[in-house]
Motif scaffolding. Structure first.
Motif, PDB file in Angstrom:
ATOM      1  N   ALA A 145      28.862  74.335  52.678  1.00 25.79           N
ATOM      2  CA  ALA A 145      28.039  75.545  52.698  1.00 25.79           C
ATOM      3  C   ALA A 145      27.906  75.726  54.345  1.00 25.79           C
ATOM      4  O   ALA A 145      27.815  76.894  54.606  1.00 25.79           O
ATOM      5  CB  ALA A 145      26.827  75.033  52.116  1.00 25.79           C
ATOM      6  N   GLY A 146      28.126  74.773  55.281  1.00 20.82           N
ATOM      7  CA  GLY A 146      28.221  75.093  56.642  1.00 20.82           C
ATOM      8  C   GLY A 146      29.274  75.644  57.098  1.00 20.82           C
ATOM      9  O   GLY A 146      29.420  76.393  58.087  1.00 20.82           O
ATOM     10  N   TRP A 206      30.232  83.553  50.194  1.00 27.57           N
ATOM     11  CA  TRP A 206      29.322  82.911  50.796  1.00 27.57           C
ATOM     12  C   TRP A 206      28.770  83.347  52.246  1.00 27.57           C
ATOM     13  O   TRP A 206      28.553  82.672  53.250  1.00 27.57           O
ATOM     14  CB  TRP A 206      29.690  81.460  51.347  1.00 27.57           C
ATOM     15  N   PHE A 238      25.226  84.399  49.250  1.00 26.76           N
ATOM     16  CA  PHE A 238      24.075  83.394  49.194  1.00 26.76           C
ATOM     17  C   PHE A 238      22.889  83.838  48.363  1.00 26.76           C
ATOM     18  O   PHE A 238      22.478  83.197  47.427  1.00 26.76           O
ATOM     19  CB  PHE A 238      23.483  83.314  50.527  1.00 26.76           C
ATOM     20  N   PRO A 275      18.616  76.447  47.584  1.00 22.15           N
ATOM     21  CA  PRO A 275      20.035  76.727  47.644  1.00 22.15           C
ATOM     22  C   PRO A 275      20.535  76.027  49.042  1.00 22.15           C
ATOM     23  O   PRO A 275      19.904  76.215  50.026  1.00 22.15           O
ATOM     24  CB  PRO A 275      20.180  78.151  47.679  1.00 22.15           C
ATOM     25  N   GLY A 276      21.540  75.350  48.988  1.00 25.89           N
ATOM     26  CA  GLY A 276      22.283  74.888  50.053  1.00 25.89           C
ATOM     27  C   GLY A 276      23.564  74.197  50.018  1.00 25.89           C
ATOM     28  O   GLY A 276      24.366  74.694  49.195  1.00 25.89           O
ATOM     29  N   GLY A 277      23.587  72.918  50.467  1.00 25.39           N
ATOM     30  CA  GLY A 277      24.976  72.219  50.529  1.00 25.39           C
ATOM     31  C   GLY A 277      25.550  72.188  49.158  1.00 25.39           C
ATOM     32  O   GLY A 277      26.822  72.547  49.136  1.00 25.39           O
ATOM     33  N   PRO A 286      25.090  83.166  55.895  1.00 32.78           N
ATOM     34  CA  PRO A 286      24.257  82.779  54.673  1.00 32.78           C
ATOM     35  C   PRO A 286      22.976  82.155  55.139  1.00 32.78           C
ATOM     36  O   PRO A 286      22.753  81.152  54.656  1.00 32.78           O
ATOM     37  CB  PRO A 286      25.492  82.001  53.909  1.00 32.78           C
ATOM     38  N   ASP A 287      22.507  82.554  56.448  1.00 35.56           N
ATOM     39  CA  ASP A 287      21.463  81.832  57.011  1.00 35.56           C
ATOM     40  C   ASP A 287      20.009  82.334  56.077  1.00 35.56           C
ATOM     41  O   ASP A 287      19.612  83.421  56.277  1.00 35.56           O
ATOM     42  CB  ASP A 287      21.292  82.345  58.294  1.00 35.56           C
TER      43      ASP A 287
END
Lengths: 184, 483
Positions: free
Chosen positions: B67-68, B144, B149, B179-181, B280-281
């Protein structure tokens, strides 16, 4: 005669227990048993592989709810709504920017704060606070909420959800929560 | 040459290649005459799918499923010239696949090729159709960026409307509380392993059944399917006028497939891949999530239906659509195939296509979306630079009116155009509307100071039809400077 057969003829006339061959009852019983053993073995093997895989897939990580500091009480003006961001309760190391969560924090009084989720209760798009209009507006389908989170107009079925907020030793703290999902 | 032939004979003997592939390749197919080009749509969908497989594998070799990092890895891929072409091909490949599978379904439905003995061909096709739609949806999320996102969030919210299990299902899609990793990995696994595995399996079933049951003949009115006699009749038809699939029909499939692949490639080179949006912040609030074009009509549908019907439309309409597709060959396995004898099939197709077309068009315009980036009205529109009318124009902008109401070409189109509001409403009527609000307009009763209300009314009363479409300073506005 046999020498005239081509390879394909031989393949097509594969040898084996044809239906015409007499099968004695003992042999039949044995085959039924072997079938059962085979099916059972395959079933056990399949379960050993698929049960942990599916359980892993379906299992949601349990995340603790913890309090995150948003800043000192004095950093916020009474009557103002501003965007705050804080880290998810236990972000995965590879989450990058997605480990963050945003919320709209409003200071209502000396010790009184309320934090609204940015997720529109309609379909989850991020609502924006328009300070001059004193309204939250959603860019997706035009949902509008008043400053207290109540629905002002448009499709949202319920008010903006809130996060628990507290003042602790001069600091404003927010309790992390799951994404609010509007159910049917 | 001779040794090559011997090598082939040896290989063919121990593998049975020609025996396995020969009959399926040369199996007789109907001479479809005028409608023969309608029969290339399924194979063209397969051609587009193969484009997706090849370009997808290539893209996945550089894509980082974190995700990062996914966003940066995609920017990297787009930064290389071949990577950009591959991304473009993957995008236009999915576009082609959706269009072609849609046309293929329409063709098969209109010709009622789902009837005996091809019911399972249709049912496996339903799985392929739904799988293709899921691929398009999950693929958009793998971009992404901000759009990807928020699409995941919107998907979770839609799933949340499902009765009883909604909350669990929504968080299952997000793979956690937020929603995240874990979210991206879930969609990656679905897009790259799970759904493709289903597609490969059912493509095999689909193709096997084509060979087993033969390609359906073009329907003729007055020639109903009777399961008791159909196979014998079809066999006799093939004996009489069937042509070998290879090469009589296959060349057409390959030729059209080649055109499809060429079109995908040219679009990728000339138009290029879809833009990668902001990162996607979740804390970048300035986001206006929009689905890719394939689901824009659905986005529009959800925006235009009455609020009370929403949960029903989100949950029941897809369910009814899928049930219809599954029930069709089971309920109607025999009888007339010709669309001329099934006029309702034509009506239904026209209705579906025009409804999707209409909503798609609305989705492009998105009149329900406030234009939150609309600039303040310029002086040329307001007519004056100071005084109550100018102050009112500022109130009109500050209070968000302009996001939804258009004046002389500026602002959103969710609410009525107010370019000539002075002609249509009295001051009193305006006050009532401002105070009471409406279904899609907030009430401003506690939101305007008397001063703001008065200048806003001055401004709105100064809008007249005479210069609705003029951007130059309206002379009357000058005269109204002192109301």
């Amino acid at each position: 005669m046999a020498s005239n057969l081509s390879n394909d003829d031989i393949l097509n006339a594969a040898p084996g227990p044809g239906p015409s061959r007499q099968v004695d009852p003992q042999e039949k019983k044995r085959r039924t048993f072997l079938t059962d053993v085979g099916v059972l073995a395959a079933g056990i093997a399949a379960a050993i592989v698929t049960v942990p895989a599916i359980a892993f897939l379906l299992g949601l990580r349990k995340t603790p709810t913890i309090w995150r500091s948003l800043g000192r009480v004095d950093d916020f003006k009474v009557g103002e709504t501003i965007e705050v961001s804080f880290a998810d309760p236990s972000p995965l190391p590879w989450s990058g920017v997605t480990a963050k969560t945003a919320a709209w924090l409003r200071r209502n009084g000396e010790q009184e704060f309320v934090a609204f989720a940015i997720y529109c209760t309609h379909l989850g798009c991020p609502v924006r606070w328009i300070p001059t209009a004193n309204l939250f507006m959603c860019p997706c389908h035009g949902g509008v909420f008043y400053a207290d989170g109540k629905v002002a107009s448009g499709p949202p079925p319920k008010p903006l959800s809130t996060y628990p907020v507290r003042v602790n030793q001069g600091l404003v703290e927010i309790q992390t929560s799951p994404v609010p999902i509007t159910t049917g | 040459m001779r040794s090559l032939k011997r090598l082939w004979a040896w290989f063919d003997d121990i593998t049975g290649t020609s025996k396995a592939l020969g009959p399926p390749l040369t199996h007789p197919v109907p001479n479809a005459r005028k409608s023969r080009w309608f029969y290339v749509l399924g194979s063209a969908t397969l051609a587009a799918f193969l484009v997706q497989v090849v370009t997808g594998i290539a893209l996945s070799s550089s894509y980082v499923t974190g995700a990062g990092q996914a966003y940066d890895s995609l920017r990297f891929i787009s930064g290389t010239s071949l990577g950009s072409v591959l991304r473009g091909m993957h995008y236009y490949g999915s576009t082609a696949m959706i269009i072609l599978i849609g046309l293929h379904v329409i063709r098969v439905y209109l010709m009622a090729a789902y009837k005996y003995p091809r019911q399972v061909s249709w049912l496996s096709g339903v799985v392929l159709l739904l799988g293709t739609l899921l691929m398009a949806f999950t693929g958009q999320i793998l971009r992404w960026d901000q759009g990807g996102f928020w699409t995941a969030v919107v998907a979770a919210e839609q799933a949340g409307r499902t009765p009883l299990i909604g909350n669990w299902l929504g968080h299952f899609i997000l793979a956690g509380a937020t929603p995240g990793g874990a979210t991206l990995s879930r969609f990656f696994a679905a897009h790259v392993f799970f759904i493709p595995a289903v597609l490969f399996t059912f493509i095999a079933v689909h193709l096997y059944l084509v060979v087993r049951n033969g390609i359906s003949e073009p329907p003729k009115a007055g020639q109903p399917v009777d399961p008791r006699t159909y196979r014998r009749w079809y066999h006799a038809l093939m004996q009489r006028e069937g042509v070998p699939f290879w090469p009589d029909a296959a060349w057409r499939d390959l030729f059209f497939g080649c055109i499809v692949v060429l079109a995908i490639f040219l679009l990728a080179v000339i138009v290029g891949p879809p833009e990668i949006g902001k990162p996607p912040d979740p804390t970048i609030i300035q986001a206006s999530p929009r689905p890719d074009w394939y689901f824009l009509w659905y986005f529009a549908l959800l925006s235009l239906i009455p609020n009370w019907s929403e949960t029903f439309v989100i949950v029941a309409v897809p369910a009814i659509f899928i049930l219809f597709l599954i029930a069709l060959p089971l309920v109607a396995p025999k009888g007339e195939r010709s669309p001329l004898r099934r006029p309702w099939s034509i009506v239904l197709v026209i209705f579906m296509v025009s409804a999707i077309g209409y909503y798609w068009h609305e989705g492009v315009l998105a009149p329900w979306s406030p234009h939150m980036d609309a600039p303040p009205l310029p002086e040329s529109v307001v007519g004056v630079s100071s005084g109550p009318i100018a102050d009112g124009a500022k109130v009109f902008y500050d209070k968000g009116c302009e996001f939804c109401h258009r004046i002389s070409g500026y602002g959103g189109i969710r609410g009525p155009d107010l370019s000539d509001s002075g002609d249509r409403m009295t001051r009193a009527e305006m006050v009532t509307r401002l105070y009471s609000g409406a279904a899609n307009m907030p009430s401003y009763s506690n939101n305007l100071t008397p001063q703001e209300l008065n200048t806003l009314l001055d401004f709105l009363q100064s809008r007249h039809r005479a210069y609705k479409y003029k951007i130059s300073p309206p002379p009357i506005a000058q005269a109204l400077r002192a109301p």
